[in-house]
Design an enzyme around this catalytic site. Structure first.
Site, PDB file in Angstrom:
ATOM      1  N   SER A  49      -1.989 -10.388 -42.009  1.00  0.00           N
ATOM      2  CA  SER A  49      -2.287  -9.904 -43.358  1.00  0.00           C
ATOM      3  C   SER A  49      -1.717 -10.905 -44.355  1.00  0.00           C
ATOM      4  CB  SER A  49      -1.659  -8.525 -43.574  1.00  0.00           C
ATOM      5  OG  SER A  49      -0.239  -8.654 -43.611  1.00  0.00           O
ATOM      6  N   ASP A  84      -6.369 -10.879 -41.789  1.00  0.00           N
ATOM      7  CA  ASP A  84      -6.653  -9.440 -41.824  1.00  0.00           C
ATOM      8  C   ASP A  84      -6.750  -8.983 -43.281  1.00  0.00           C
ATOM      9  OD1 ASP A  84      -6.962  -6.871 -40.733  1.00  0.00           O
ATOM     10  OD2 ASP A  84      -4.803  -6.468 -40.794  1.00  0.00           O
ATOM     11  N   HIS A  85      -7.832  -8.308 -43.627  1.00  0.00           N
ATOM     12  CA  HIS A  85      -8.040  -7.775 -44.997  1.00  0.00           C
ATOM     13  C   HIS A  85      -7.814  -8.818 -46.089  1.00  0.00           C
ATOM     14  CE1 HIS A  85      -8.691  -3.636 -43.848  1.00  0.00           C
ATOM     15  NE2 HIS A  85      -7.694  -3.756 -42.995  1.00  0.00           N
ATOM     16  N   ASP A 105     -12.339  -8.736 -47.087  1.00  0.00           N
ATOM     17  CA  ASP A 105     -12.388  -7.300 -47.365  1.00  0.00           C
ATOM     18  C   ASP A 105     -12.799  -7.084 -48.826  1.00  0.00           C
ATOM     19  OD1 ASP A 105     -12.063  -4.647 -47.819  1.00  0.00           O
ATOM     20  OD2 ASP A 105      -9.984  -4.524 -47.126  1.00  0.00           O
ATOM     21  N   HIS A 177      -5.113   3.495 -42.031  1.00  0.00           N
ATOM     22  CA  HIS A 177      -3.998   2.639 -41.606  1.00  0.00           C
ATOM     23  C   HIS A 177      -2.705   3.441 -41.567  1.00  0.00           C
ATOM     24  CE1 HIS A 177      -6.522  -0.833 -43.250  1.00  0.00           C
ATOM     25  NE2 HIS A 177      -6.335  -1.109 -41.981  1.00  0.00           N
ATOM     26  N   GLY A 178      -1.815   3.064 -40.674  1.00  0.00           N
ATOM     27  CA  GLY A 178      -0.507   3.720 -40.615  1.00  0.00           C
ATOM     28  C   GLY A 178      -0.584   5.018 -39.827  1.00  0.00           C
ATOM     29  N   GLY A 208      -6.961   0.689 -38.185  1.00  0.00           N
ATOM     30  CA  GLY A 208      -6.093   1.872 -38.118  1.00  0.00           C
ATOM     31  C   GLY A 208      -5.943   2.408 -36.707  1.00  0.00           C
ATOM     32  N   ASN A 231      -1.393  -2.246 -35.569  1.00  0.00           N
ATOM     33  CA  ASN A 231      -0.274  -2.888 -36.250  1.00  0.00           C
ATOM     34  C   ASN A 231       0.960  -1.970 -36.225  1.00  0.00           C
ATOM     35  OD1 ASN A 231       1.356  -4.477 -37.851  1.00  0.00           O
ATOM     36  ND2 ASN A 231       0.285  -4.036 -39.754  1.00  0.00           N
ATOM     37  N   THR A 232       0.842  -0.820 -36.884  1.00  0.00           N
ATOM     38  CA  THR A 232       2.005   0.058 -37.062  1.00  0.00           C
ATOM     39  C   THR A 232       2.672   0.431 -35.732  1.00  0.00           C
ATOM     40  OG1 THR A 232       0.933   0.943 -39.036  1.00  0.00           O
ATOM     41  CG2 THR A 232       2.758   2.229 -38.130  1.00  0.00           C
TER      42      THR A 232
HETATM   43  P1  13P Z   1      -2.497   0.404 -37.975  1.00  0.00           P
HETATM   44  O1  13P Z   1      -1.317  -0.163 -38.677  1.00  0.00           O
HETATM   45  O2  13P Z   1      -2.771   1.810 -38.379  1.00  0.00           O
HETATM   46  O3  13P Z   1      -2.425   0.231 -36.506  1.00  0.00           O
HETATM   47  O4  13P Z   1      -3.768  -0.420 -38.488  1.00  0.00           O
HETATM   48  C1  13P Z   1      -3.869  -1.781 -38.237  1.00  0.00           C
HETATM   49  C2  13P Z   1      -5.042  -2.376 -38.905  1.00  0.00           C
HETATM   50  O5  13P Z   1      -6.081  -1.783 -39.019  1.00  0.00           O
HETATM   51  C3  13P Z   1      -4.912  -3.743 -39.415  1.00  0.00           C
HETATM   52  O6  13P Z   1      -6.028  -4.131 -40.143  1.00  0.00           O
END
Ligand code: 13P
Length: 287
Positions: A49, A84-85, A105, A177-178, A208, A231-232
């Site tokens: 990101s 990313d994004h 994005d 996300h998250g 996500g 990611n999270t």
């Molecule tokens: P999470 O953090 O919810 O896993 O999402 C990651 C994501 O979509 C990065 O673009």
């Protein structure tokens, strides 16, 4: 082996499995993901990101680190370094820095503007051999300070963006996300099926990935999702393992304060999580 993500995702779409995008935050994260992908013979995408890029010292630092580590560790599985994004200017910065793949994005922009900027960036990225992901329909949650509610993309808009020649497409299907709120309604498989019907063999991306129940992930893959972003979940297991190391007083035993020792359990936790996800997505042995 650093490559763009076009070929690995075409194969995933045709073979009905998913490739993991795991976001990186530092050297340990990068090494953990590369080593796990190599051990499992899985293609992999390293997501960066804008915020993580800035944290690591800039996109050039990230590209140089990933490329050097890929070489030094003798990684032979396909690895993409992917923005990313990205906002419009991030895309150009990453192209210049040596990324092999970008995501533009433009989902927060009016559709016409998203369409125009995606058109330009597809042309530029492809001219230089990079793959490009676009987004339609904002993905919920907060990432790098941008908050959006989980919405479902319009299949007709997805078709218009897909027809621009993007290599893979992120489309909101109720994903966030998250960490998912307790009252989350789950993924909208009707929306996913409608998007797939319009976009044909375009690999679709599920953002996500953290906290989506395994059965929903598998169903999404069976309906045409070829890339899943996580990611999270890696952050959570890294932090929990590091907390345990400190709370168990390991940092006070011998040279337990050595950062290589302090960061080892968290790094191992990321490896275990990435291996679990690669197996769930079905991309083990596909490199
Ligand atoms: P999470 O953090 O919810 O896993 O999402 C990651 C994501 O979509 C990065 O673009």
């Amino acid at each position: 082996m650093i490559v763009n993500a076009t070929e690995m995702l075409k194969k995933a779409e045709a073979g009905h499995y998913g490739v993991g995008q795991f976001n990186i935050n530092n050297l340990e994260w990068t090494k953990a993901i590369l080593e796990t992908a190599q051990e499992m013979k899985a293609p992999v995408i390293l997501g960066v990101s804008a915020g993580a890029g800035k944290y690591m010292g800039g996109f050039e630092v990230v590209a140089a680190m990933v490329r050097a580590m890929d070489k030094s560790l003798g990684i032979t599985v396909p690895v993409a370094i992917h923005l990313d994004h990205g906002q419009y200017e991030h895309c150009y910065q990453c192209i210049k820095a040596g990324f092999s793949s970008i995501m533009f994005d433009g989902s927060h922009l009016p559709f016409e503007e998203n369409y125009a900027k995606t058109t330009e960036l597809v042309h530029v990225a492809h001219g230089l051999g990079l793959s490009i992901e676009a987004e339609v329909g904002a993905i919920g949650g907060t990432e790098d300070g941008v908050t959006a509610a989980g919405e479902c993309a319009d299949p007709d808009e997805c078709k218009k963006i897909a027809d621009l020649g993007v290599d893979f497409l992120a489309a909101g299907i109720g994903n966030i996300h998250g960490i998912y709120p307790a009252d989350w309604k789950g993924l909208s498989f009707d929306t996913l099926a409608a998007i797939k019907a319009k976009t044909g063999d375009m690999p679709l991306v599920l953002h996500g990935g953290t906290g989506i129940p395994d059965d929903q992930v598998k169903k999404a893959v069976s309906l045409g999702v070829s890339k899943i972003n996580v990611n999270t979940e890696c952050q959570l297991v890294f932090t929990a393992a590091t907390r345990k190391y400190i709370e168990d007083g390991k940092d006070k035993q011998g040279k337990g304060y050595d950062p290589r020792k302090v960061l080892a359990p968290g790094t191992q936790a990321i490896k275990d999580k990435v291996a679990e996800k690669i197996r769930l997505f079905g991309s083990d042995g596909k490199a």
